[in-house]
Design a protein around this motif. Sequence first.
Motif, PDB file in Angstrom:
ATOM      1  N   LYS A  63      -4.626  42.365  12.369  1.00 52.65           N
ATOM      2  CA  LYS A  63      -3.650  42.551  11.007  1.00 52.65           C
ATOM      3  C   LYS A  63      -4.511  42.539   9.828  1.00 52.65           C
ATOM      4  CE  LYS A  63       0.049  40.487  13.569  1.00 52.65           C
ATOM      5  NZ  LYS A  63      -0.349  40.152  14.888  1.00 52.65           N
ATOM      6  N   ASP A  64      -6.007  41.879   9.845  1.00 53.64           N
ATOM      7  CA  ASP A  64      -6.705  41.809   8.646  1.00 53.64           C
ATOM      8  C   ASP A  64      -7.657  43.002   8.287  1.00 53.64           C
ATOM      9  OD1 ASP A  64      -8.500  41.419  10.705  1.00 53.64           O
ATOM     10  OD2 ASP A  64      -8.926  39.303   9.837  1.00 53.64           O
ATOM     11  N   GLY A  65      -7.460  44.083   9.227  1.00 58.82           N
ATOM     12  CA  GLY A  65      -8.172  45.259   9.007  1.00 58.82           C
ATOM     13  C   GLY A  65      -9.565  45.447   9.544  1.00 58.82           C
ATOM     14  N   GLN A  66      -9.616  44.474  10.445  1.00 59.72           N
ATOM     15  CA  GLN A  66     -10.737  44.506  11.460  1.00 59.72           C
ATOM     16  C   GLN A  66     -10.694  45.260  12.747  1.00 59.72           C
ATOM     17  OE1 GLN A  66     -14.043  41.075  11.378  1.00 59.72           O
ATOM     18  NE2 GLN A  66     -12.164  39.842  10.732  1.00 59.72           N
ATOM     19  N   HIS A  67     -11.423  45.166  13.796  1.00 60.27           N
ATOM     20  CA  HIS A  67     -11.400  45.974  14.810  1.00 60.27           C
ATOM     21  C   HIS A  67     -11.770  45.111  16.020  1.00 60.27           C
ATOM     22  CE1 HIS A  67     -11.383  49.217  11.698  1.00 60.27           C
ATOM     23  NE2 HIS A  67     -10.629  49.582  12.498  1.00 60.27           N
ATOM     24  N   TYR A  68     -10.982  45.249  17.245  1.00 64.69           N
ATOM     25  CA  TYR A  68     -11.491  44.877  18.371  1.00 64.69           C
ATOM     26  C   TYR A  68     -11.168  45.566  19.552  1.00 64.69           C
ATOM     27  CZ  TYR A  68      -6.592  43.650  19.183  1.00 64.69           C
ATOM     28  OH  TYR A  68      -5.456  43.602  19.360  1.00 64.69           O
ATOM     29  N   PHE A  69     -11.607  45.363  20.597  1.00 66.39           N
ATOM     30  CA  PHE A  69     -11.502  46.156  21.941  1.00 66.39           C
ATOM     31  C   PHE A  69     -10.896  45.109  23.021  1.00 66.39           C
ATOM     32  CE2 PHE A  69     -15.826  45.652  22.504  1.00 66.39           C
ATOM     33  CZ  PHE A  69     -16.102  45.093  23.580  1.00 66.39           C
ATOM     34  N   VAL A  70     -10.208  45.831  23.793  1.00 65.91           N
ATOM     35  CA  VAL A  70      -9.772  45.050  25.083  1.00 65.91           C
ATOM     36  C   VAL A  70     -10.104  46.020  26.407  1.00 65.91           C
ATOM     37  CG1 VAL A  70      -7.724  44.158  24.123  1.00 65.91           C
ATOM     38  CG2 VAL A  70      -7.477  46.204  25.103  1.00 65.91           C
ATOM     39  N   LEU A  71     -10.529  45.488  27.431  1.00 66.04           N
ATOM     40  CA  LEU A  71     -10.811  45.772  28.618  1.00 66.04           C
ATOM     41  C   LEU A  71      -9.421  45.808  29.681  1.00 66.04           C
ATOM     42  CD1 LEU A  71     -12.754  47.143  30.816  1.00 66.04           C
ATOM     43  CD2 LEU A  71     -13.635  44.980  31.076  1.00 66.04           C
ATOM     44  N   LYS A  72      -9.206  46.922  30.170  1.00 66.89           N
ATOM     45  CA  LYS A  72      -7.873  46.898  31.026  1.00 66.89           C
ATOM     46  C   LYS A  72      -8.309  47.214  32.507  1.00 66.89           C
ATOM     47  CE  LYS A  72      -4.693  48.098  27.457  1.00 66.89           C
ATOM     48  NZ  LYS A  72      -3.573  49.090  26.922  1.00 66.89           N
ATOM     49  N   ALA A  73      -7.534  46.526  33.486  1.00 68.89           N
ATOM     50  CA  ALA A  73      -7.707  46.803  34.725  1.00 68.89           C
ATOM     51  C   ALA A  73      -6.954  48.150  35.169  1.00 68.89           C
ATOM     52  CB  ALA A  73      -7.241  45.746  35.694  1.00 68.89           C
ATOM     53  N   LYS A  74      -7.216  48.577  36.279  1.00 70.56           N
ATOM     54  CA  LYS A  74      -6.316  50.042  36.561  1.00 70.56           C
ATOM     55  C   LYS A  74      -4.970  49.730  36.530  1.00 70.56           C
ATOM     56  CE  LYS A  74     -10.122  51.836  39.457  1.00 70.56           C
ATOM     57  NZ  LYS A  74     -11.126  50.860  39.037  1.00 70.56           N
ATOM     58  N   ASN A  75      -4.510  48.551  36.730  1.00 68.12           N
ATOM     59  CA  ASN A  75      -2.911  48.081  36.575  1.00 68.12           C
ATOM     60  C   ASN A  75      -2.598  47.982  35.042  1.00 68.12           C
ATOM     61  OD1 ASN A  75      -3.896  45.807  35.975  1.00 68.12           O
ATOM     62  ND2 ASN A  75      -2.704  44.591  37.696  1.00 68.12           N
TER      63      ASN A  75
END
Length: 112
Positions: A63-75
């Motif tokens: 929301k504040d203009g920064q970035h992040y990432f998520v790691l997702k499982a196959k599901n």
Amino acid sequence: MAHGHYDLKKAKNGQFHFNLKAGNGEIILSSEMYASKASAENGIASVQANSPNEQAYEIKPSKDGQHYFVLKAKNHQVIGVSEMYHATSDAKKGVLSVIKNGPSTDIRDLTN
């Protein structure tokens, strides 16, 4: 050369979580809270299995203009979230660090 490792911890509320740390000790991925230690250990196993797959990552704006990432499982369940980064390019470097360190079998049980 230092390798990444997992810190498995118990929170004050009695739940369990883990952090994946790079060889320099910096947290590069954090888990959700789990009701049991076994569930947190399953989460680590999922990160170990899924982290080498570049398609398992999604970089998102905050929301504040920064970035992040998520790691997702196959599901498609999120199994880990990164810290915040100022630029997308920095988030991409973080993804590469998780790809490199995620398969680590060094799990440090800090729950006692």
